[in-house]
Design an enzyme around this catalytic site. Sequence first.
Site, short mmCIF file in Angstrom:
data_model
loop_
_atom_site.label_atom_id
_atom_site.label_comp_id
_atom_site.label_asym_id
_atom_site.label_seq_id
_atom_site.Cartn_x
_atom_site.Cartn_y
_atom_site.Cartn_z
N LYS A 162 11.66 -26.38 25.65
CA LYS A 162 10.95 -27.29 24.75
C LYS A 162 10.84 -26.63 23.38
O LYS A 162 10.88 -25.39 23.33
CB LYS A 162 9.58 -27.67 25.27
N TYR A 246 2.46 -28.89 23.73
CA TYR A 246 1.73 -28.74 25.00
C TYR A 246 0.58 -29.76 25.08
O TYR A 246 0.30 -30.30 26.14
CB TYR A 246 1.18 -27.32 25.16
P1 NAD Z 1 13.31 -15.55 20.38
O1 NAD Z 1 13.38 -15.54 18.90
O2 NAD Z 1 12.56 -14.46 21.05
O3 NAD Z 1 14.78 -15.56 21.02
C1 NAD Z 1 15.78 -16.39 20.53
C2 NAD Z 1 17.14 -15.84 20.94
O4 NAD Z 1 18.14 -16.64 20.29
C3 NAD Z 1 17.36 -14.39 20.50
O5 NAD Z 1 17.99 -13.68 21.54
C4 NAD Z 1 18.28 -14.52 19.30
O6 NAD Z 1 19.16 -13.42 19.15
C5 NAD Z 1 19.07 -15.77 19.63
N1 NAD Z 1 19.59 -16.45 18.44
C6 NAD Z 1 20.83 -16.96 18.34
N2 NAD Z 1 21.02 -17.51 17.14
C7 NAD Z 1 19.88 -17.34 16.43
C8 NAD Z 1 19.47 -17.69 15.13
N3 NAD Z 1 20.26 -18.37 14.28
N4 NAD Z 1 18.22 -17.36 14.76
C9 NAD Z 1 17.39 -16.73 15.60
N5 NAD Z 1 17.73 -16.36 16.87
C10 NAD Z 1 18.96 -16.66 17.27
O7 NAD Z 1 12.74 -16.97 20.80
P2 NAD Z 1 12.00 -17.36 22.15
O8 NAD Z 1 10.54 -17.17 21.98
O9 NAD Z 1 12.65 -16.71 23.30
O10 NAD Z 1 12.25 -18.96 22.16
C11 NAD Z 1 13.47 -19.53 22.58
C12 NAD Z 1 13.21 -20.99 23.01
O11 NAD Z 1 12.29 -21.00 24.08
C13 NAD Z 1 12.62 -21.90 21.93
O12 NAD Z 1 13.11 -23.20 22.06
C14 NAD Z 1 11.13 -21.89 22.24
O13 NAD Z 1 10.45 -23.06 21.81
C15 NAD Z 1 11.15 -21.80 23.74
N6 NAD Z 1 9.95 -21.15 24.30
C16 NAD Z 1 9.34 -21.72 25.35
C17 NAD Z 1 8.23 -21.12 25.92
C18 NAD Z 1 7.59 -21.72 27.13
O14 NAD Z 1 6.52 -21.29 27.52
N7 NAD Z 1 8.24 -22.66 27.78
C19 NAD Z 1 7.72 -19.94 25.37
C20 NAD Z 1 8.38 -19.37 24.31
C21 NAD Z 1 9.51 -19.97 23.77
#
Ligand code: NAD
Length: 409
Positions: A162, A246
């Site tokens: 999401k 949420y």
């Molecule tokens: P994050 O920034 O920690 O990780 C993102 C990943 O994408 C990294 O490994 C990064 O290298 C890669 N990436 C590739 N292209 C990129 C770019 N152009 N810019 C930035 N990063 C790039 O993010 P996250 O917190 O892991 O979130 C990822 C997804 O998960 C999002 O859609 C977020 O909304 C979702 N999320 C959901 C929950 C949940 O509880 N369900 C919690 C956190 C995040």
Amino acid sequence: METTTTLFMGFDRRKFISRTARGIFAATLAPEIARFAAAAEPAGSPAPTPTSAAQGEPLPQDQRVGFALVGLGRLTQGQLLPAFRVSKRAKLTGLVSGDPAKAQKLAQENGVNAESIYDYKNFDRIRDNQDVQVVYVVLPNSMHAEFTERSARAGKHVICEKPMEVGSMKCQQMIDACKKARVKLMIAYRIQYEPMNRAMQRIVRQKVFGPVKYIESDNGQRVEKMEWRLSKALSGSGAVGDVGIYCINTIRFLLGEEPMEVFARTFRPPGDPRFKEVDATIIWQMRFPSGVLANCMCSFDTYDTKSYRAVAEHGSFGMDPSFPYHGLKMFAKPEQLPLPQVAESDQFANELDHMADCVINSRHPYTPGEEGLQDQRIIEAIFESARTTRAVTLPRFDKLDPFRGPPPE
Ligand code: NAD
């Protein structure tokens, strides 16, 4: 309609309030509440280690559904990789990353074959990998459509984080691509698979405290450093899609109703470099067909707050906190009401197991792409309302749960 027995399925029945207290309250409260109280059983037992809440025994490895994770950031490393270790039906069989060294290290640590590591360019070769049945998209929001569509074209089912994408057109494209490829699409709404929130849903739907009239919900946190969440292009909707979703999604899940009107206001602190492209704090109201009114707040600039409270005719109840990964707590007033003690589960294992179950048994996911598209439409209505300072009307749905598939077992 669910019976009192099914209302308590999944609860640790021995952790309810004492039989004496139950007797007093069963005698004095409204009949719905009395029935709720009568199902309780006394005594206590130690809390088990969080595991998947999925029913049944863990499947042997060779019968499990193989998942590849795309994007090895914080959510993947902190929550999803550990969730595979307690899942009952899913196994990790592939990794996709732009960083080969990180991918190799995580593959070694998590038992993934070196041949099942892909980068963003050669990703389409995953089509030939029979060990991967589902691709889990965990990238910044603006990359969800691309990797969902490429996964579908490769014949893989998709679970996508999401918010579904940065705009409703993209969401619709993802749904169409998965339909065309005849693969499943699930949006990873972990709260809808979490047993305490599911207990709250039963309390709402069975009118245990009478009909709900009002719900309030908040999800705020401080984002200190510049990152993609603060970029309009990469996040789409800033705090609303990241944390506010949420509040939207859980209220819709509790009620089964869809909002028919939204009114919103936003705030950006002038001169704060974090909020050049997205808002810091957003408040909004939603009006539902049954007459339920909701008040919500989300923020990237407040102390951590993650809760909801429903006010019904005979009491109020909810969760505080409701949305973090651990430590969820239910509450109800009058305080003596016998809320069940639900064992903590691994929320990410719950959703992995639901997706695996859908693949094994050819079921439609409980939170399919249409569920993500509906949230995106509401998010767009929130921004339109804030821009025009007027209430925005949404299509009316009189059927309950118009977008959800069959609930998880
Ligand atoms: P994050 O920034 O920690 O990780 C993102 C990943 O994408 C990294 O490994 C990064 O290298 C890669 N990436 C590739 N292209 C990129 C770019 N152009 N810019 C930035 N990063 C790039 O993010 P996250 O917190 O892991 O979130 C990822 C997804 O998960 C999002 O859609 C977020 O909304 C979702 N999320 C959901 C929950 C949940 O509880 N369900 C919690 C956190 C995040």
